[in-house]
Design a protein around this motif. Structure first.
Motif, PDB file in Angstrom:
ATOM      1  N   SER A  71      49.316  40.843  37.002  1.00  0.00           N
ATOM      2  CA  SER A  71      50.497  41.686  37.118  1.00  0.00           C
ATOM      3  C   SER A  71      50.081  43.014  37.742  1.00  0.00           C
ATOM      4  O   SER A  71      48.893  43.321  37.814  1.00  0.00           O
ATOM      5  N   ARG A  72      51.057  43.767  38.190  1.00  0.00           N
ATOM      6  CA  ARG A  72      50.738  45.056  38.796  1.00  0.00           C
ATOM      7  C   ARG A  72      51.848  46.050  38.541  1.00  0.00           C
ATOM      8  O   ARG A  72      53.021  45.683  38.414  1.00  0.00           O
ATOM      9  N   ILE A  73      51.460  47.293  38.491  1.00  0.00           N
ATOM     10  CA  ILE A  73      52.412  48.406  38.399  1.00  0.00           C
ATOM     11  C   ILE A  73      52.071  49.344  39.543  1.00  0.00           C
ATOM     12  O   ILE A  73      51.108  50.111  39.458  1.00  0.00           O
ATOM     13  N   ASN A  74      52.829  49.255  40.613  1.00  0.00           N
ATOM     14  CA  ASN A  74      52.528  50.055  41.804  1.00  0.00           C
ATOM     15  C   ASN A  74      52.628  51.555  41.544  1.00  0.00           C
ATOM     16  O   ASN A  74      51.879  52.341  42.125  1.00  0.00           O
ATOM     17  N   ALA A  75      53.536  51.937  40.684  1.00  0.00           N
ATOM     18  CA  ALA A  75      53.685  53.369  40.396  1.00  0.00           C
ATOM     19  C   ALA A  75      52.414  53.938  39.786  1.00  0.00           C
ATOM     20  O   ALA A  75      52.124  55.135  39.935  1.00  0.00           O
ATOM     21  N   ASN A  76      51.658  53.083  39.105  1.00  0.00           N
ATOM     22  CA  ASN A  76      50.400  53.519  38.489  1.00  0.00           C
ATOM     23  C   ASN A  76      49.186  53.117  39.304  1.00  0.00           C
ATOM     24  O   ASN A  76      48.050  53.400  38.904  1.00  0.00           O
ATOM     25  N   ASN A  77      49.420  52.439  40.426  1.00  0.00           N
ATOM     26  CA  ASN A  77      48.305  51.951  41.247  1.00  0.00           C
ATOM     27  C   ASN A  77      47.325  51.125  40.420  1.00  0.00           C
ATOM     28  O   ASN A  77      46.097  51.274  40.548  1.00  0.00           O
ATOM     29  N   THR A  78      47.872  50.266  39.566  1.00  0.00           N
ATOM     30  CA  THR A  78      47.029  49.491  38.662  1.00  0.00           C
ATOM     31  C   THR A  78      47.417  48.018  38.692  1.00  0.00           C
ATOM     32  O   THR A  78      48.608  47.681  38.744  1.00  0.00           O
ATOM     33  N   VAL A  79      46.416  47.176  38.636  1.00  0.00           N
ATOM     34  CA  VAL A  79      46.599  45.728  38.564  1.00  0.00           C
ATOM     35  C   VAL A  79      45.918  45.234  37.292  1.00  0.00           C
ATOM     36  O   VAL A  79      44.859  45.753  36.900  1.00  0.00           O
ATOM     37  N   TYR A  80      46.533  44.256  36.659  1.00  0.00           N
ATOM     38  CA  TYR A  80      46.014  43.739  35.406  1.00  0.00           C
ATOM     39  C   TYR A  80      45.728  42.243  35.528  1.00  0.00           C
ATOM     40  O   TYR A  80      46.384  41.518  36.278  1.00  0.00           O
ATOM     41  N   LEU A  81      44.765  41.804  34.745  1.00  0.00           N
ATOM     42  CA  LEU A  81      44.492  40.372  34.614  1.00  0.00           C
ATOM     43  C   LEU A  81      44.420  40.056  33.126  1.00  0.00           C
ATOM     44  O   LEU A  81      43.526  40.521  32.430  1.00  0.00           O
ATOM     45  N   ARG A  82      45.364  39.287  32.686  1.00  0.00           N
ATOM     46  CA  ARG A  82      45.388  38.853  31.297  1.00  0.00           C
ATOM     47  C   ARG A  82      44.748  37.477  31.236  1.00  0.00           C
ATOM     48  O   ARG A  82      45.166  36.557  31.951  1.00  0.00           O
ATOM     49  N   ILE A  83      43.739  37.335  30.375  1.00  0.00           N
ATOM     50  CA  ILE A  83      43.043  36.062  30.222  1.00  0.00           C
ATOM     51  C   ILE A  83      43.204  35.607  28.780  1.00  0.00           C
ATOM     52  O   ILE A  83      42.843  36.337  27.850  1.00  0.00           O
ATOM     53  N   SER A  84      43.709  34.426  28.591  1.00  0.00           N
ATOM     54  CA  SER A  84      43.866  33.897  27.246  1.00  0.00           C
ATOM     55  C   SER A  84      43.052  32.614  27.099  1.00  0.00           C
ATOM     56  O   SER A  84      42.587  32.039  28.079  1.00  0.00           O
TER      57      SER A  84
END
Length: 122
Positions: A71-84
């Motif tokens: 997922s990503r939040i462009n306003a925060n310039n951040t990308v996430y990777l959730r691993i389960s």
């Protein structure tokens, strides 16, 4: 200077979950596709998952479908990777990367982070 910095890695037991973050700075990446790759000891870097600049399309490696979510939040310039449901074979250094197109190819990405280590114990 454009920079990607990953965080959130660590030692986790099999079956657990992690969320990795990739913070971008030095330029805007809102018009870039973002991808996550991983490299285990003695192996080549492999594609994991990527997302378009808008977040509308994602592309995952078959080996991680259902367990890895980007997922990503462009306003925060951040990308996430959730691993389960982590497995010992998920142990690797995880890298985020930015490129102009959604692709699984490493040479399709211009900017790379330094990586964050994920170790899964059995």
């Amino acid at each position: 200077q454009a920079q990607l910095v990953e965080s959130g890695g660590g030692l986790v037991q099999a079956g657990g979950s992690l969320r990795l973050s990739c913070a971008a700075s030095g330029r805007t990446f809102s018009n870039y596709a973002m991808g996550w790759f991983r490299q285990a000891p003695g192996k080549e870097r492999e594609f994991v998952v990527a997302i378009t600049w808008s977040g509308e399309r994602m592309y995952s490696a078959d080996s991680v479908k259902g367990r890895f979510t980007i997922s990503r939040i462009n306003a925060n310039n951040t990308v996430y990777l959730r691993i389960s449901s982590l497995k010992p074979e998920d142990t690797a250094v995880y890298y985020c990367a930015a490129g102009l197109a959604l692709t699984a190819k490493t040479d399709g990405y211009t900017y790379w982070g330094q990586g964050t280590q994920v170790t899964v114990s059995s």
